[in-house]
Every structure is written in C-alpha cells, then in structure tokens.
Design a protein around this motif. Sequence first.
Motif, PDB file in Angstrom:
ATOM      1  N   CYS A   1      -3.937   7.721  17.254  1.00 49.08           N
ATOM      2  CA  CYS A   1      -2.566   7.790  17.674  1.00 49.08           C
ATOM      3  C   CYS A   1      -2.388   8.585  18.764  1.00 49.08           C
ATOM      4  N   GLY A   2      -1.254   8.324  19.447  1.00 43.91           N
ATOM      5  CA  GLY A   2      -0.910   9.115  20.657  1.00 43.91           C
ATOM      6  C   GLY A   2      -0.170  10.242  20.360  1.00 43.91           C
ATOM      7  N   ASP A   3       0.581  10.447  19.066  1.00 43.71           N
ATOM      8  CA  ASP A   3       0.990  11.621  19.064  1.00 43.71           C
ATOM      9  C   ASP A   3       1.102  11.708  17.436  1.00 43.71           C
ATOM     10  N   MET A   4       2.070  12.974  16.897  1.00 50.83           N
ATOM     11  CA  MET A   4       1.998  13.150  15.661  1.00 50.83           C
ATOM     12  C   MET A   4       2.963  11.954  15.014  1.00 50.83           C
ATOM     13  N   ILE A   5       4.034  11.785  15.778  1.00 49.39           N
ATOM     14  CA  ILE A   5       5.122  10.792  15.166  1.00 49.39           C
ATOM     15  C   ILE A   5       4.168   9.523  15.025  1.00 49.39           C
ATOM     16  N   GLN A   6       3.531   9.025  15.856  1.00 51.49           N
ATOM     17  CA  GLN A   6       2.631   7.621  15.500  1.00 51.49           C
ATOM     18  C   GLN A   6       1.683   8.113  14.468  1.00 51.49           C
ATOM     19  N   ALA A   7       1.117   8.910  14.615  1.00 51.20           N
ATOM     20  CA  ALA A   7       0.088   9.117  13.292  1.00 51.20           C
ATOM     21  C   ALA A   7       0.873   9.325  12.086  1.00 51.20           C
ATOM     22  N   MET A   8       1.847   9.719  12.011  1.00 48.61           N
ATOM     23  CA  MET A   8       2.707   9.770  10.625  1.00 48.61           C
ATOM     24  C   MET A   8       2.960   8.129  10.429  1.00 48.61           C
ATOM     25  N   GLU A   9       3.358   7.522  11.252  1.00 47.74           N
ATOM     26  CA  GLU A   9       3.849   6.094  10.969  1.00 47.74           C
ATOM     27  C   GLU A   9       2.762   5.330  10.281  1.00 47.74           C
ATOM     28  N   GLU A  10       1.568   5.682  11.116  1.00 48.03           N
ATOM     29  CA  GLU A  10       0.254   4.739  10.737  1.00 48.03           C
ATOM     30  C   GLU A  10       0.006   5.315   9.288  1.00 48.03           C
ATOM     31  N   PHE A  11       0.212   6.560   9.081  1.00 46.10           N
ATOM     32  CA  PHE A  11      -0.435   7.370   7.716  1.00 46.10           C
ATOM     33  C   PHE A  11       0.318   6.708   6.651  1.00 46.10           C
ATOM     34  N   ASN A  12       1.825   6.018   6.929  1.00 48.17           N
ATOM     35  CA  ASN A  12       2.346   5.877   5.932  1.00 48.17           C
ATOM     36  C   ASN A  12       2.045   4.213   5.730  1.00 48.17           C
ATOM     37  N   LYS A  13       1.514   3.459   6.677  1.00 43.58           N
ATOM     38  CA  LYS A  13       1.097   2.140   6.731  1.00 43.58           C
ATOM     39  C   LYS A  13      -0.475   2.146   5.710  1.00 43.58           C
ATOM     40  N   GLN A  14      -1.006   3.298   5.909  1.00 39.89           N
ATOM     41  CA  GLN A  14      -2.440   3.446   5.314  1.00 39.89           C
ATOM     42  C   GLN A  14      -2.008   3.829   3.910  1.00 39.89           C
ATOM     43  N   ILE A  15      -1.297   4.261   3.708  1.00 36.91           N
ATOM     44  CA  ILE A  15      -0.773   4.604   2.113  1.00 36.91           C
ATOM     45  C   ILE A  15      -0.800   3.328   1.505  1.00 36.91           C
ATOM     46  N   SER A  16       0.309   2.526   1.996  1.00 34.24           N
ATOM     47  CA  SER A  16       0.636   1.231   1.339  1.00 34.24           C
ATOM     48  C   SER A  16      -0.692   0.482   1.292  1.00 34.24           C
ATOM     49  N   MET A  17      -1.763   0.651   2.298  1.00 36.10           N
ATOM     50  CA  MET A  17      -2.981  -0.222   2.295  1.00 36.10           C
ATOM     51  C   MET A  17      -3.896   0.382   1.008  1.00 36.10           C
ATOM     52  N   CYS A  18      -4.003   1.673   0.821  1.00 32.52           N
ATOM     53  CA  CYS A  18      -4.812   2.326  -0.274  1.00 32.52           C
ATOM     54  C   CYS A  18      -4.086   1.781  -1.609  1.00 32.52           C
TER      55      CYS A  18
ATOM     56  N   GLU B   1      -0.683  10.675  32.476  1.00 34.81           N
ATOM     57  CA  GLU B   1      -1.665  11.883  32.071  1.00 34.81           C
ATOM     58  C   GLU B   1      -2.723  11.548  31.120  1.00 34.81           C
ATOM     59  N   GLU B   2      -4.016  12.166  30.977  1.00 35.53           N
ATOM     60  CA  GLU B   2      -4.810  12.065  30.201  1.00 35.53           C
ATOM     61  C   GLU B   2      -4.454  13.000  28.897  1.00 35.53           C
ATOM     62  N   GLU B   3      -4.642  12.670  27.761  1.00 39.46           N
ATOM     63  CA  GLU B   3      -4.229  13.185  26.749  1.00 39.46           C
ATOM     64  C   GLU B   3      -5.275  13.049  25.570  1.00 39.46           C
ATOM     65  N   TYR B   4      -5.422  14.204  24.652  1.00 38.41           N
ATOM     66  CA  TYR B   4      -6.065  13.943  23.715  1.00 38.41           C
ATOM     67  C   TYR B   4      -5.317  13.530  22.530  1.00 38.41           C
ATOM     68  N   PRO B   5      -5.832  12.175  21.782  1.00 39.36           N
ATOM     69  CA  PRO B   5      -5.001  11.638  20.769  1.00 39.36           C
ATOM     70  C   PRO B   5      -5.275  12.452  19.474  1.00 39.36           C
ATOM     71  N   ILE B   6      -4.438  11.921  18.384  1.00 37.29           N
ATOM     72  CA  ILE B   6      -4.790  12.361  17.137  1.00 37.29           C
ATOM     73  C   ILE B   6      -5.382  11.050  16.210  1.00 37.29           C
ATOM     74  N   ILE B   7      -6.215  11.540  15.582  1.00 40.63           N
ATOM     75  CA  ILE B   7      -6.981  10.345  14.723  1.00 40.63           C
ATOM     76  C   ILE B   7      -6.752  10.483  13.481  1.00 40.63           C
ATOM     77  N   LEU B   8      -6.372   9.289  12.920  1.00 40.25           N
ATOM     78  CA  LEU B   8      -6.585   9.172  11.386  1.00 40.25           C
ATOM     79  C   LEU B   8      -8.003   8.576  11.042  1.00 40.25           C
ATOM     80  N   HIS B   9      -8.448   9.303   9.864  1.00 36.91           N
ATOM     81  CA  HIS B   9      -9.472   8.707   9.102  1.00 36.91           C
ATOM     82  C   HIS B   9      -8.836   8.180   7.759  1.00 36.91           C
ATOM     83  N   CYS B  10      -9.561   6.965   7.457  1.00 39.13           N
ATOM     84  CA  CYS B  10      -9.049   6.391   6.281  1.00 39.13           C
ATOM     85  C   CYS B  10     -10.210   5.331   5.567  1.00 39.13           C
ATOM     86  N   SER B  11     -10.353   5.528   4.465  1.00 38.69           N
ATOM     87  CA  SER B  11     -11.174   4.830   3.429  1.00 38.69           C
ATOM     88  C   SER B  11     -10.165   3.973   2.671  1.00 38.69           C
ATOM     89  N   PRO B  12      -9.924   2.775   2.677  1.00 38.71           N
ATOM     90  CA  PRO B  12      -8.884   2.124   1.952  1.00 38.71           C
ATOM     91  C   PRO B  12      -9.364   2.016   0.417  1.00 38.71           C
TER      92      PRO B  12
END
Length: 607
Positions: free
Chosen positions: A341-358, A451-462
């Motif tokens: 994920c590019g930033d924390m906002i995106q990470a949080m959005e994806e996190f929520n999608k993954q909550i649904s998946m789990c 610019e080059e940037e370090y991403p945030i990474i979500l780990h998920c085991s659904p």
Amino acid sequence: MRILLIHSDYLRYKTKSKTKIAEEIEDKKKSGEFENALVVFTAVEKEDELNTDEIVRSAVSEIINVSDQVKPDKVVIYPYAHLSSSLGSPQAAKKVLMEMESKLKENGLNASRIPFGWYKSFEISCKGHPLSELSRTITIKPEEKEKAAEEPSKWYILSKGELLDIETFKFESEDLKKLTDYELGKLESTGEEPPHIKLMREKSFADYEPSADVGHLRWYPKGRLIRDLLSDYVYNLVTEYGAMPVETPIMYDLADDAIRVHADKFGERQYRMGTKKDLMLRYACCFGAFRVLSDSFLTWKNLPVGIYELSTYSFRLEKKGEVVGLKRLRGFTMPDLHTVCGDMIQAMEEFNKQISMCAKTGEDFKINYEVIFRATADFFEENKEWMFQSAQKIGKPVLLEILPRRKHYWISKMDFAAIDYLGRPIENPTIQIDVESGERFGITYINENEEEEYPIILHCSPTGSIERVICSLLEKTAVEIDEKPPILPTWLSPTQIRLIPIAERHMDFATSLAEDLKASNIRVDVDDRHETVGKKIRNSATEWVPYTIVIGDKELESDKFMVNIRETREKELFNKDELTSKIQKEVMGMPFRPLPLPMNLSRRVNF
RNA sequence: GCCCUAGUGGCUUAGGCGGUAGAGCGAUGCCUUGGUAAGGCAUAGGUCGGGGGUUCGAAUCCCCCCUGGGGCUCCA
C-alpha cells in the motif's frame, strides 16, 4: 562465543592474502605491533546470532573484568575462527567484532581490532603470569533475554464505538468470554485431550509421522482432499479480491542482511538447516514475497497490489511440549497474502476489505470467530476513529489490546480465533499492518511526484493455516455433539453420497446411478462389500457420509429412493435430479474436486 | 525446553511384583443374497516403542533415547 585472552609483552601481525570473506582495509592496517596488550582471540559462533547485542555486552563486560585485573595498555581483538567448530556467519562475526571494539572504546579502553578474513602471520609473547592466559565461553543467558521490565498491555472490550472495561463488561458471547479469559491467563485447563486429535486419525485424514521431526504430519487421501479443497477455496477468494498468486522457495540464506534481521525477530523458533550455507526454512511466505516485490518495479498506479502464496510448508521450531495435533505444528500450510500500500490511508482501506474477507471465511466454514484487535498505543491514539469503525465491521464486541510500544514489525493487527471444545482459542485468520519490512527489504514504489518511497505492507491470512481450519471444523463437531451428529460441510466431505446395494443383482444399477451422480460433480461411492445392510449403514455413518442410499429391488423399479440425511437424521424420498440439485445447491460457490479414492469400497486401502 | 504420564498385532486394549502373551475391531477365506447403526465360522497377524545393562532367563527390574498425551512456558 569463545574467547582466548593472552596478556602479552607484544603482538605483531602482518596480513598475507585475502580470503573470500575479507573486509576491505586501509594499508596502515595491513600490519601492526602492540605492546603490553591484552589480546582477545575471538570466535563468533552460530548461536550468538540469536542475540548479538547480548553477546557483545557479555563479551565486553568479561574483557573489562580481565583488563581491570591485568592492567594492559591496550586491548586487541583478534578474529580467530579456530576456537570453535560451530562458527557463525562471517557477516554476523564482523558485526560482533566491530561492536565489541567500539563498546570497549566507549568504556575508556584503548581497543584495536585486527582485520577480519585475511591470512595473517603473527608473533605473540605471553607474559606468563597466572592471569596471562584465560579462556571464556560466552553464551546468551536465557533469563537476560530482554523480557526484563516489559510493560504490560492494556486490555479493553471494544463495542459499538465504546471502550469498555473488561472487569465490568457483561459478556453475551460465551466464546468471547473464553477468549478473553485465555488471553488474560485466567482460563483453567481441564487436562483433557482436544477431540480433533482422535478424529483426524480415526477418520484417516492425517496422522503423526514419527520418522520425521515432531509436529510433521502425513496426510491420507481423504485428508489430502480436504486440504486441497480448502486451498482451492482460499485461492479463489484471494484472486477474486485481486491478489496474484506466486510461488517462492521454502528456504533462505541468512547471509542476506534483510532476511537475517527479519528472521531474528522470530528468535529461537527458526528452523535452521545444518548445511554449509546457513539456510533457514521459511516460517511464512514473507521472505519470498518481499524478495519478489523488491525486485519488481512498482508505481503508485499499481497500488495497492497483492501477492499471494500458499506456503506448503511453513516451518516453525515450536517447543516440543507446545506441538499438538492440528493446532500447533512444526510444518504447516498457511495462505499468505501480502498487500503493498502506498500510504497509511490506503493500508487502512485495504485492511477493512481484508476484514470482510476474513469474516467471510468464518461464514463460509460456519465457524464462529471471536476477534482480538491489537495496536500500539501511538497508533491507537492517532487512529482511534478508524479502529472503532473497523471493529464495528465485526458486528459484535471485540477484545482490544493496546501495546505500550512496538515490539514486532506491526503497529496494528486483527486476529480471528475459533474456540475449541476445551474453550481455548484456535488462532485462525489474521491481518497485520507492517511498517518495517518495506524499508528493510528495499521495497520501493514511485509515487505520484515521481519520488521513490517505501510502502506499507499488509500481511493477511484470510483463513489461518489450513491445518487449523481443519482443526476448527473437527473441534466444532465435538462442541455440537449434543445437537447433531458430527459431520463436515458437504463440500468438504470426501464421500458425499454413499450407495449401498443390498445384493449382487443391485450392483449394476448402483454403479450406473453412481456414474450419473459423478457426472454431476458429486463425490459418490458404492459399498460393494459382502456385508449386511445394517453394517454398511453403520460404516457410512462412522465415515460421516452426509447422504446414504440403500439400493434394492424397490429402487430398481421406481425412480425414487429413500435418502438417509445425516445432518437431520431424517429419511427423505428423492429422485435423481432432485437429489443432485439439492447437493449442488448446498455446495454452491465452493470448490469441487473429484473423489480421489476407488469408487468401490471393496477396492479401498485401510490407512 | 522443563515437570508429570503413557507406549503390548493396522486400531482399541487384557495381563504382568522375572520363566518369551490373550481378546475385540479391522484384514483374509468360507457360509449367508440379506431392506436401514456390528450375521456366523475359520485363518493370518506380536522379537510387548528402540538401544544398552542386571540375570541362567527381561514385555516385566535399572539406565539412556524415541514417540504420544497433559501441565508450565511460548505463540508474527
């Protein structure tokens, strides 16, 4: 670590030639002479790598101790591999030696270090007094392994956007109460064996393999089928979500800095291979995924991007006494999704999608999950709103743990646990926000400003590990034993329909009916053994077959047959098409694989 | 890893205070062609987890190891 301390009148050395692992040095370090020096011949060993800080600290304090007694002008650290038969990696050794040098200097000693990885000639004159020759073995003292004064976490119940005190909270869910008690160390154990252990063996799903290491299983065809179906299930789920499946190696070279540092976080549960190269078996798919991602060219347009792998296998050297049945293994299979994920906002959005998946996996498996939401205090303070909203998605109260500070790579995670027959949690799905690995593994992406940037990474085991899913399903049958006969969901039942011909003259009809049902993607078999109907019925029941049909003269004459439905213990009249569509409806949306066993029971192997 | 406990045919087990084991299920064969949770008879299958020791002799006593279960601890 092994050290040999020599209090010398002088030490002279000269580098001769380089080895492959030689450090680069200035010319003036290519030879040297030290007078009245305490020479510390040092070998850094494999086990030191588990906690190099601690080793350096102990070694330095030991050297200072000796130095205080013999009072040399100088301390010289001399890399000397021959003191040990179990050497650590050259990288780790160099790091340790350098840190020892600087720590000694910090403590006011005149310390030097002889170059690492060179062939050297040397000449030493030992003073010969009683303390002039000493050797020491320095090990990590277990009780000093950090731990010390770790601040405890704070625990709450998070319900409908409110933080509630656990002590006064009125639990409506028995399972959440059990989870909370367990997490807070209040659950009393009954000393019983979890029922899934007996079941997994009795049903010929899996068994221990005593000729392997502890915690490694053999899987028989029925168990293998269930594993495969669950694997297909997660594959479909994550690809639907948008992740891309990859496959990566199961072992990694600890000479790679990023891998070693990440692995160190895992501590003593690393599964090392005793090979010349210091290889570690993966404990999750992180290494492979991160290496793939760091070698990929990512831009903001790609993000978020998911990489998925099913780790057959992941390896963790759990303590012997902790290994149990399907619940805790040393070799296990875990679906592992990494989302960049590019930033924390995106990470949080994806996190929520993954909550649904789990959450969906719990619904699909009909397993009740209770949830623990965790975060560091900083993260929680800054993102309260999001955490409250995310917890709301669970639709019931969740347990909340606030850690005083970050001790792992994640700043927030959500764990989903099923509760077993003995009231203990089986940790299944998990989602984590990883803020360290991007940088550590050199994973970058080009952002909108080029610019080059370090991403945030979500780990998920659904689903959590495949073994634990099976564990949960088996435990659930034991929990519900008073309500209904034990059974697996139809889509996971190895045999879905069993046909029992009464006499030989019914065999042809049974076989052709079986072929028809098979053509409709139903796993059907025929008990063609020369046994009584009663016995075959009983057998079918002990194998948890959901639908059993006796085939006799009546069935030859009519197109209807009486179906024994295990789940409801009822008998119902169906014709072929009605039964087919009933089952197809039942397994809708779930993966299918054909029966991996002979259709006729007489041909079957007893495992 | 530590503490407790167990290991007898494929599975479940009886017996053992030293004289090489008995059953049920399962398997195989025969009889029974049978209508909803175990039909009958017969046969095969065990160096009693492995190694070492004590002994004339060990499944049994002693030591070590392996594996299972429980507890502690731990669990990205």
